[in-house]
Design a protein around this motif. Sequence first.
Motif, short mmCIF file in Angstrom:
data_model
loop_
_atom_site.label_atom_id
_atom_site.label_comp_id
_atom_site.label_asym_id
_atom_site.label_seq_id
_atom_site.Cartn_x
_atom_site.Cartn_y
_atom_site.Cartn_z
N GLY A 380 0.79 -1.22 0.00
CA GLY A 380 0.00 0.00 0.00
C GLY A 380 0.82 1.27 0.00
N ALA A 381 2.12 1.14 0.22
CA ALA A 381 2.98 2.32 0.30
C ALA A 381 3.56 2.72 -1.06
CB ALA A 381 4.12 2.06 1.28
N PHE A 382 3.39 1.88 -2.09
CA PHE A 382 4.01 2.16 -3.39
C PHE A 382 2.97 1.99 -4.50
CE2 PHE A 382 7.14 0.27 -0.50
CZ PHE A 382 8.00 1.35 -0.35
N THR A 383 3.11 2.75 -5.58
CA THR A 383 2.06 2.80 -6.60
C THR A 383 2.28 1.83 -7.76
OG1 THR A 383 3.21 4.64 -7.66
CG2 THR A 383 1.48 5.17 -6.07
N SER A 384 3.53 1.50 -8.07
CA SER A 384 3.81 0.58 -9.18
C SER A 384 4.89 -0.39 -8.73
CB SER A 384 4.27 1.35 -10.42
OG SER A 384 4.48 0.44 -11.50
N VAL A 385 4.53 -1.67 -8.63
CA VAL A 385 5.37 -2.63 -7.92
C VAL A 385 5.68 -3.86 -8.76
CG1 VAL A 385 5.49 -4.16 -5.91
CG2 VAL A 385 4.44 -1.89 -5.70
N VAL A 386 6.94 -4.25 -8.75
CA VAL A 386 7.34 -5.60 -9.14
C VAL A 386 7.51 -6.35 -7.82
CG1 VAL A 386 9.07 -7.05 -10.25
CG2 VAL A 386 8.44 -4.85 -11.27
N TRP A 387 6.66 -7.29 -7.60
CA TRP A 387 6.52 -7.93 -6.28
C TRP A 387 7.21 -9.29 -6.25
CZ3 TRP A 387 1.26 -10.27 -4.36
CH2 TRP A 387 1.36 -10.57 -2.99
N ILE A 388 8.19 -9.42 -5.36
CA ILE A 388 8.81 -10.72 -5.12
C ILE A 388 8.10 -11.32 -3.90
CG2 ILE A 388 10.92 -11.96 -4.52
CD1 ILE A 388 12.52 -9.74 -5.87
N ALA A 389 7.45 -12.46 -4.10
CA ALA A 389 6.58 -12.98 -3.04
C ALA A 389 6.53 -14.49 -3.07
CB ALA A 389 5.17 -12.40 -3.18
N GLY A 390 6.10 -15.05 -1.94
CA GLY A 390 5.92 -16.50 -1.85
C GLY A 390 6.78 -17.12 -0.77
N GLY A 391 6.47 -18.33 -0.42
CA GLY A 391 7.19 -19.05 0.63
C GLY A 391 6.26 -20.03 1.31
N LEU A 392 6.47 -20.23 2.59
CA LEU A 392 5.64 -21.15 3.37
C LEU A 392 4.36 -20.41 3.75
CD1 LEU A 392 5.82 -24.04 4.56
CD2 LEU A 392 6.69 -22.99 6.66
N SER A 393 3.24 -20.77 3.17
CA SER A 393 2.02 -19.96 3.28
C SER A 393 1.26 -20.14 4.58
CB SER A 393 1.08 -20.27 2.11
OG SER A 393 0.59 -21.60 2.22
N LYS A 394 1.48 -21.22 5.29
CA LYS A 394 0.81 -21.48 6.58
C LYS A 394 -0.70 -21.56 6.44
CE LYS A 394 2.84 -17.84 8.28
NZ LYS A 394 3.27 -16.75 9.19
N GLY A 395 -1.17 -21.95 5.25
CA GLY A 395 -2.59 -22.20 5.07
C GLY A 395 -3.45 -20.97 4.86
N VAL A 396 -2.86 -19.80 4.60
CA VAL A 396 -3.66 -18.58 4.47
C VAL A 396 -4.20 -18.43 3.05
CG1 VAL A 396 -2.32 -17.45 6.27
CG2 VAL A 396 -1.70 -17.11 3.88
N ASP A 397 -5.18 -17.56 2.90
CA ASP A 397 -5.82 -17.27 1.62
C ASP A 397 -5.30 -15.91 1.13
OD1 ASP A 397 -7.43 -16.83 -0.55
OD2 ASP A 397 -9.32 -17.10 0.51
N TYR A 398 -4.82 -15.87 -0.12
CA TYR A 398 -4.24 -14.65 -0.68
C TYR A 398 -5.22 -13.84 -1.52
CZ TYR A 398 0.33 -16.46 0.70
OH TYR A 398 1.39 -16.92 1.42
#
Length: 513
Positions: A380-398
């Motif tokens: 939410g702090a940036f307007t145009s993002v290349v997002w590096i994401a992922g890992g151990l999700s712990k069962g959450v919904d994205y």
Amino acid sequence: MGAGAVSARLDQLTSWDADWKGLRVVVAGLGLTGFSAADTLIELGAAVVVVDSGAGAESASRADTLRIVGAHEVLLGDQHTRALPSVDGQLADLVVASPGWAPHHPLLAAAADAGIPIWGDVELAWRVNERAGRKSAEWLVITGTNGKTTTVGMTEAMLQAAGLRAVAAGNVGTPILDAVRDPEGYDVIAVELSSFQLHYTHTMSPLAAVVLNIAQDHVDWHGSFEQYQADKARIYERTRIAAVYNVDAPVTERMVEEADVIEGCRAIGFTTGTPARSMLGVVDDLLVDRAYLEQRQDTAAELASLEDFGGVAPRHMVANALAAAALVRAYGVEPGAVREGLRGFDRGEHRIQAVARRDDILWINDSKATNPHAAAASLGAFTSVVWIAGGLSKGVDYSELVTRFAPRLRAVVLIGTDTSALRGALERHAPMVQVIEAPVGETGTQTADASDRQQRGTTVMAAAVEAAAGLAQAGDTVLMAPAAASMDQFTSYAHRGNAFIEAVSRLMEDEEN
């Protein structure tokens, strides 16, 4: 001794000077927390058996130390964790569980089935906090899905700025039992509590408590989001002076309303907007208090300004500062110490940390964003993002996270051994966003050797940074905010963050050459 007699004895164990001698205790886990619990119980004269699945050099060293100081047995290896061990050939009177041990673990399930009480290290620490001949520290306790470590650090800084002997402890790194056993004693302990620790806490009665926020997390450990929330809410039980809630997260106010607090305890809100009475908030770039002053109907006490954050003051960081201020003000800390503490507070690494800027592309390390709620703060702090994401999700919904921030995403680079949950959310809710996966090769797992994960995680991050560099354009931010835990490919969130910093540094050097 029958079950009733054991229960009556445990009820009497409310100080260091109580009769702990001969109490039969199984300590589950031999990390920092388990070691501190076992060491404390041995010092108190209990008969202690320690169980841990680890069999590496560090576990063996801790086991040797405990044997030297008087542990009855230390059992290392996964085979010893599948059932509840006896203590001197008899059933245990008590089990003390380390935070990582979920209630459905076979050993803990066996204890529950046998009617044996299960405490955590926080419960034990609360019961030995009082000790003859030494001051008993007051506790200011903090939980939430995100922001705990920042808030507990701010709380510690404000207390110390007020001239108090204070320390941050608990889930933050220093075991609470180590703080409680300090020979000099503390005036106040700022205690960071995870939902795991709260699950096993039963009699704690802090001076002030706060739930910063609630979002889906640790569903695999608790069994449901509802149980996760219920365990978080336990922090307010028996609070004596101030139950602090987040005005912008109404669920935390409901937790306060439903809590069985000590008579006279006040509900104190904090908000990043204009505060009503009995709240702390923001007015004209000033952090103000309309709760801890007599004339709160029409006046407010200035605590600090946004300039005191020393640079960028994201909304969530301001909220954390207000929560910390609400806690210390409950203890009686003056406004000047709140400001001084905030100015001197070190945010630390891996939390919305600017790493580099080149060609009008900003590189941000937010490795501490280990769940969607934390990642939302930086997305939410940036307007145009290349997002590096992922890992151990712990069962959450994205789904909610992706839907909310899809318009800000130029592209996504996925890391993690299992990217299916995040990739699925992106395909459903951000189909126009380009998604690529960093090559993972034969990456380590949670059970892999730490040195193996160290090397392979570094390789994964290097590939992710290279891929992000190929996607980013002028005006973009490359944001590493994984929204997941790190232990599938890295040894910790710090390793993940450092791997990102190193990979970005190498990229900058290569472009110069």
